[in-house]
Design an enzyme around this catalytic site. Structure first.
Site, PDB file in Angstrom:
ATOM      1  N   THR A  22      44.585 -47.695  26.279  1.00 49.24           N
ATOM      2  CA  THR A  22      45.230 -46.835  25.212  1.00 49.24           C
ATOM      3  C   THR A  22      46.503 -47.876  25.069  1.00 49.24           C
ATOM      4  OG1 THR A  22      46.451 -45.631  26.851  1.00 49.24           O
ATOM      5  CG2 THR A  22      44.381 -44.482  25.727  1.00 49.24           C
TER       6      THR A  22
ATOM      7  N   GLY B 191      34.785 -23.491  17.879  1.00 50.14           N
ATOM      8  CA  GLY B 191      35.743 -23.963  16.940  1.00 50.14           C
ATOM      9  C   GLY B 191      37.068 -24.403  17.525  1.00 50.14           C
TER      10      GLY B 191
ATOM     11  N   GLY C  65      45.535 -37.158  25.089  1.00 49.45           N
ATOM     12  CA  GLY C  65      45.791 -36.437  23.891  1.00 49.45           C
ATOM     13  C   GLY C  65      44.991 -35.075  23.856  1.00 49.45           C
ATOM     14  N   HIS C  66      45.934 -34.152  24.015  1.00 43.59           N
ATOM     15  CA  HIS C  66      45.327 -32.740  24.192  1.00 43.59           C
ATOM     16  C   HIS C  66      45.785 -31.763  23.108  1.00 43.59           C
ATOM     17  CE1 HIS C  66      45.141 -33.156  28.626  1.00 43.59           C
ATOM     18  NE2 HIS C  66      44.438 -33.960  28.109  1.00 43.59           N
TER      19      HIS C  66
ATOM     20  N   GLN D 170      41.922 -37.036  31.127  1.00 40.90           N
ATOM     21  CA  GLN D 170      41.035 -37.826  30.992  1.00 40.90           C
ATOM     22  C   GLN D 170      39.518 -37.054  31.347  1.00 40.90           C
ATOM     23  OE1 GLN D 170      43.831 -39.615  32.745  1.00 40.90           O
ATOM     24  NE2 GLN D 170      44.498 -39.633  30.511  1.00 40.90           N
TER      25      GLN D 170
ATOM     26  N   GLY E 107      36.585 -37.561  28.796  1.00 41.97           N
ATOM     27  CA  GLY E 107      37.641 -37.193  28.141  1.00 41.97           C
ATOM     28  C   GLY E 107      37.336 -36.603  26.907  1.00 41.97           C
ATOM     29  N   ASP E 108      38.439 -35.987  26.287  1.00 38.78           N
ATOM     30  CA  ASP E 108      38.356 -35.407  25.107  1.00 38.78           C
ATOM     31  C   ASP E 108      37.470 -34.229  24.819  1.00 38.78           C
ATOM     32  OD1 ASP E 108      40.477 -37.380  24.256  1.00 38.78           O
ATOM     33  OD2 ASP E 108      38.787 -38.571  23.576  1.00 38.78           O
TER      34      ASP E 108
ATOM     35  N   THR F 241      45.068 -39.836  20.682  1.00 45.78           N
ATOM     36  CA  THR F 241      46.104 -40.767  20.949  1.00 45.78           C
ATOM     37  C   THR F 241      46.049 -41.921  20.344  1.00 45.78           C
ATOM     38  OG1 THR F 241      46.129 -39.914  23.400  1.00 45.78           O
ATOM     39  CG2 THR F 241      47.083 -42.117  22.746  1.00 45.78           C
TER      40      THR F 241
ATOM     41  N   LYS G 292      42.578 -27.209  24.303  1.00 45.16           N
ATOM     42  CA  LYS G 292      42.420 -25.926  23.876  1.00 45.16           C
ATOM     43  C   LYS G 292      42.120 -25.041  24.833  1.00 45.16           C
ATOM     44  CE  LYS G 292      39.054 -22.829  21.865  1.00 45.16           C
ATOM     45  NZ  LYS G 292      38.075 -22.684  20.840  1.00 45.16           N
TER      46      LYS G 292
ATOM     47  N   LYS H 264      32.672 -27.143  21.513  1.00 45.06           N
ATOM     48  CA  LYS H 264      32.172 -27.878  20.213  1.00 45.06           C
ATOM     49  C   LYS H 264      30.867 -27.555  20.218  1.00 45.06           C
ATOM     50  CE  LYS H 264      34.716 -31.369  18.861  1.00 45.06           C
ATOM     51  NZ  LYS H 264      35.664 -32.525  18.598  1.00 45.06           N
TER      52      LYS H 264
ATOM     53  N   LYS I 278      40.064 -29.969  26.592  1.00 42.89           N
ATOM     54  CA  LYS I 278      40.664 -29.238  27.570  1.00 42.89           C
ATOM     55  C   LYS I 278      42.071 -28.789  27.178  1.00 42.89           C
ATOM     56  CE  LYS I 278      41.066 -33.431  29.532  1.00 42.89           C
ATOM     57  NZ  LYS I 278      40.078 -34.316  28.674  1.00 42.89           N
TER      58      LYS I 278
ATOM     59  N   ARG J 297      41.392 -44.221  17.439  1.00 40.02           N
ATOM     60  CA  ARG J 297      40.047 -44.899  17.574  1.00 40.02           C
ATOM     61  C   ARG J 297      38.842 -44.053  17.339  1.00 40.02           C
ATOM     62  NH1 ARG J 297      40.384 -48.185  22.982  1.00 40.02           N
ATOM     63  NH2 ARG J 297      41.320 -46.154  23.645  1.00 40.02           N
TER      64      ARG J 297
HETATM   65  P1  GDP Z   1      40.973 -33.034  25.122  1.00 41.56           P
HETATM   66  O1  GDP Z   1      41.784 -34.417  25.587  1.00 41.56           O
HETATM   67  O2  GDP Z   1      40.035 -32.698  26.193  1.00 41.56           O
HETATM   68  O3  GDP Z   1      42.308 -31.878  25.159  1.00 41.56           O
HETATM   69  O4  GDP Z   1      40.652 -32.981  23.601  1.00 41.56           O
HETATM   70  P2  GDP Z   1      41.003 -33.631  22.426  1.00 41.56           P
HETATM   71  O5  GDP Z   1      42.293 -32.704  22.043  1.00 41.56           O
HETATM   72  O6  GDP Z   1      41.156 -35.123  22.477  1.00 41.56           O
HETATM   73  O7  GDP Z   1      39.782 -33.512  21.217  1.00 41.56           O
HETATM   74  C1  GDP Z   1      39.162 -32.177  21.265  1.00 41.56           C
HETATM   75  C2  GDP Z   1      39.029 -32.021  19.839  1.00 41.56           C
HETATM   76  O8  GDP Z   1      38.287 -31.117  19.472  1.00 41.56           O
HETATM   77  C3  GDP Z   1      40.457 -31.569  19.086  1.00 41.56           C
HETATM   78  O9  GDP Z   1      40.598 -32.133  17.975  1.00 41.56           O
HETATM   79  C4  GDP Z   1      40.398 -30.128  19.143  1.00 41.56           C
HETATM   80  O10 GDP Z   1      40.932 -29.561  18.196  1.00 41.56           O
HETATM   81  C5  GDP Z   1      38.831 -29.926  18.716  1.00 41.56           C
HETATM   82  N1  GDP Z   1      38.108 -28.927  19.298  1.00 41.56           N
HETATM   83  C6  GDP Z   1      38.326 -28.276  20.706  1.00 41.56           C
HETATM   84  N2  GDP Z   1      37.336 -27.354  20.516  1.00 41.56           N
HETATM   85  C7  GDP Z   1      36.560 -27.239  19.698  1.00 41.56           C
HETATM   86  C8  GDP Z   1      35.361 -26.735  19.325  1.00 41.56           C
HETATM   87  O11 GDP Z   1      34.713 -25.525  20.047  1.00 41.56           O
HETATM   88  N3  GDP Z   1      34.816 -27.005  18.173  1.00 41.56           N
HETATM   89  C9  GDP Z   1      35.440 -27.874  17.286  1.00 41.56           C
HETATM   90  N4  GDP Z   1      34.856 -28.065  16.092  1.00 41.56           N
HETATM   91  N5  GDP Z   1      36.291 -28.552  17.797  1.00 41.56           N
HETATM   92  C10 GDP Z   1      37.059 -28.249  18.862  1.00 41.56           C
HETATM   93  P1  IMO Z   2      42.252 -37.154  27.247  1.00 43.01           P
HETATM   94  O1  IMO Z   2      43.184 -36.557  28.497  1.00 43.01           O
HETATM   95  C1  IMO Z   2      39.311 -40.371  26.559  1.00 43.01           C
HETATM   96  C2  IMO Z   2      40.113 -44.257  28.220  1.00 43.01           C
HETATM   97  C3  IMO Z   2      40.683 -45.384  27.260  1.00 43.01           C
HETATM   98  C4  IMO Z   2      39.940 -46.599  27.948  1.00 43.01           C
HETATM   99  C5  IMO Z   2      40.106 -46.040  29.560  1.00 43.01           C
HETATM  100  C6  IMO Z   2      41.259 -46.727  30.218  1.00 43.01           C
HETATM  101  O2  IMO Z   2      42.620 -37.018  26.077  1.00 43.01           O
HETATM  102  O3  IMO Z   2      40.607 -36.609  27.507  1.00 43.01           O
HETATM  103  P2  IMO Z   2      44.008 -46.165  29.990  1.00 43.01           P
HETATM  104  O4  IMO Z   2      44.921 -46.342  28.905  1.00 43.01           O
HETATM  105  O5  IMO Z   2      43.870 -45.059  30.577  1.00 43.01           O
HETATM  106  O6  IMO Z   2      44.092 -47.409  30.977  1.00 43.01           O
HETATM  107  O7  IMO Z   2      42.576 -46.637  29.348  1.00 43.01           O
HETATM  108  O8  IMO Z   2      40.058 -44.838  29.633  1.00 43.01           O
HETATM  109  N1  IMO Z   2      40.906 -42.973  28.133  1.00 43.01           N
HETATM  110  C7  IMO Z   2      40.748 -41.702  27.662  1.00 43.01           C
HETATM  111  N2  IMO Z   2      39.565 -41.414  26.841  1.00 43.01           N
HETATM  112  N3  IMO Z   2      40.396 -39.367  26.706  1.00 43.01           N
HETATM  113  C8  IMO Z   2      41.554 -39.750  27.176  1.00 43.01           C
HETATM  114  O9  IMO Z   2      42.333 -38.790  27.518  1.00 43.01           O
HETATM  115  C9  IMO Z   2      41.759 -40.859  28.049  1.00 43.01           C
HETATM  116  N4  IMO Z   2      42.670 -41.472  28.591  1.00 43.01           N
HETATM  117  C10 IMO Z   2      42.018 -42.795  28.798  1.00 43.01           C
HETATM  118  O10 IMO Z   2      40.145 -45.096  26.018  1.00 43.01           O
HETATM  119  O11 IMO Z   2      38.628 -46.617  27.703  1.00 43.01           O
HETATM  120 MG    MG Z   3      42.087 -36.130  24.342  1.00 44.24          MG
END
Ligand code: GDP
Ligand code: IMO
Ligand code: MG
Length: 425
Positions: free
Chosen positions: A130, A416, A40-41, A225, A12-13, A301, A18, A332, A16, A304
């Site tokens: 979460t 970025g 959290g996107h 995720q 996750g994170d 989200t 972006k 990144k 996606k 943490r």
């Molecule tokens: P998602 O859950 O996959 O949509 O990712 P998140 O939004 O939770 O986390 C990605 C984080 O990295 C966010 O704060 C974005 O703004 C940031 N981000 C995305 N792509 C890049 C990148 O290429 N470089 C940097 N420095 N930050 C990025």
């Molecule tokens: P995005 O879409 C990162 C993790 C939680 C926990 C496990 C189970 O932003 O990438 P849950 O609340 O789903 O039962 O928690 O999954 N988790 C994530 N980790 N990015 C997410 O979503 C996540 N959604 C759930 O931290 O370890």
């Molecule tokens: Mg996220």
């Protein structure tokens, strides 16, 4: 053009949000198909950051249709607050361009209470959820006692289902977990008072996707995720409660397999994980702290801190084969600037053997030793590079090595957080 599923390749994170936002420019329909507001996107456009938990990441593009499929679990209060946040910023969130499947299950207050109560009881063995009620909501779906969005049109059905649910949940909450019981009337009244705001959004998601497909418009399926949080294929039991693999885009939105062509895996240039569970390449040293600070690795989200570590090609090989990845968006990369060496885990040592794929026995991943390959790092700021050729040699070599290790082309490179900081190859 092929319809595209976008999945998180790690835990996750990966960025996606972006990439979905960026690709929404050339798509007409964007669909969430699993997970809920545990996601959290983040999208960043001209300095303004938007974090979406439920509403598809195409919403900032005017005129695009955003749909929440049957595979999602929907928190009504969370959905409405996201709607209000977007409306305040002048984003059109009218039902003309935003729809929810009538089959989407609803996260109820008792799901959130149970999620928290179970985590509290798992002292020392927490999953680190979460706390959004995701697991208990999917449990009720499988147990065939869940409330679905379409039920909101039928107050009597809502009351009957809540009555039935609380008979059981209140005993668990009170007797087993020593939590506060929930009041049946209060739960019903709150939900039914919000129903008039939800009902206009209910629609036949399948029909809207098919209409787009027939019209030759492109559809994007936005995964939440990551693959290694998948309920079947992830690091069980440290997983989420839905299937995050690309094939669930079909089940979770009601389309046939033939309507999905491209499977784009979002790969962060290093690894992160929030919550508990095995993480072979985790760095508990200065390099890990450097990644956390430089990459602002704090949950979108829950806030943490995210655990950080080197890129893991073993984990990613598994992602490639589970999803049939057609291409990769590598995100990144800029965060790795100034690290003297870059390491990639290319295999695991486990019980005297070398593994190319993660072991499947529960808990075994916590006992593997990563085998690393070292590549030179880079000093230059790459955040304004706008082509592959403009990237330093060492960065190009890192990307080519990832392609070799995974056998999949890197078609998008993100340097970025801003929408424009993206290289299309
Ligand atoms: P998602 O859950 O996959 O949509 O990712 P998140 O939004 O939770 O986390 C990605 C984080 O990295 C966010 O704060 C974005 O703004 C940031 N981000 C995305 N792509 C890049 C990148 O290429 N470089 C940097 N420095 N930050 C990025
Ligand atoms: P995005 O879409 C990162 C993790 C939680 C926990 C496990 C189970 O932003 O990438 P849950 O609340 O789903 O039962 O928690 O999954 N988790 C994530 N980790 N990015 C997410 O979503 C996540 N959604 C759930 O931290 O370890
Ligand atoms: Mg996220």
């Amino acid at each position: 053009m092929a319809n595209t599923v976008i999945i998180g390749a790690q835990w996750g994170d990966e960025g996606k949000g972006k990439i979905v936002d960026m690709l929404s420019a050339t798509s007409q329909v964007i669909v969430r198909f699993q997970g809920g507001n545990n996601a959290g996107h983040t999208i960043k456009v001209k300095g303004e950051e938007t974090i979406l938990h439920l509403i598809p990441s195409g919403i900032l593009h005017e005129g695009k249709t955003c749909l929440i499929g049957n595979g999602v679990v929907l928190d009504v209060v969370g959905f409405l607050s996201e709607l209000d946040m977007l409306a305040e910023r002048g984003v059109d969130v009218s039902p003309a361009r935003l729809g929810i499947s009538k089959k989407t299950h609803l996260i109820m207050p008792y799901h959130k209470s149970l999620d928290k109560a179970r985590e509290a009881k798992r002292a020392g063995q927490k999953i680190g959820t979460t706390g959004r009620g995701i697991g208990p909501c999917y449990e009720d779906k499988a147990a065939r006692v869940g409330l679905r969005a379409g039920d909101l049109a039928d107050p009597e059905l809502v009351r009957a289902k809540v009555h039935h649910a609380l008979l059981e949940k209140n005993i668990l909450l009170q007797e087993l977990y020593k939590f506060e019981p929930l009041d049946e009337n209060a739960v019903c009244e709150e939900l039914l008072s919000l129903a008039p705001r939800i009902l206009p959004y209910l629609c036949d998601v399948e029909e809207r996707i098919q209409a787009a497909v027939k019209a030759g418009q492109e559809v994007l399926f936005e995964g939440a995720q990551g693959i290694h949080l998948d309920i079947d294929h992830g690091t069980y039991p440290f997983v989420t409660s839905s299937n995050t693999v690309a094939s669930n885009a079909a089940t979770g939105s009601g389309v046939g397999m033939k309507d999905i062509g491209r499977v784009l895996g979002i790969v962060k240039a290093y690894s992160t994980r929030v919550g508990s569970g095995p993480f072979p390449t985790e760095l508990l040293d200065d390099t890990g702290s450097y990644m956390q600070t430089a990459g602002h690795e704090f949950g979108a989200t829950t806030g943490r801190p995210r655990r950080c570590g080197w890129l893991d090609a073993v984990i990613l090989r598994e992602t490639v084969r589970l999803n049939g990845l057609t291409d990769i968006a590598l995100t990144k990369l800029d965060v790795l600037q100034r690290l003297p060496v870059l390491q990639i885990c290319v295999g695991y040592a486990y019980q005297g053997q070398r593994l190319d794929y993660p072991p499947q026995e529960e808990g075994a991943l916590a006992r593997v030793e990563p085998i690393y390959e070292q590549l030179p790092g880079f000093e230059d700021d790459i955040s304004e590079c706008d082509s592959f050729d403009a990237l330093p040699e060492t960065v190009q070599a890192y990307i080519r090595r990832i392609e070799e290790l995974l056998g999949v082309p890197v078609s998008i490179i993100s340097v970025g957080a801003e929408r424009r900081q993206t290289i299309i190859r």
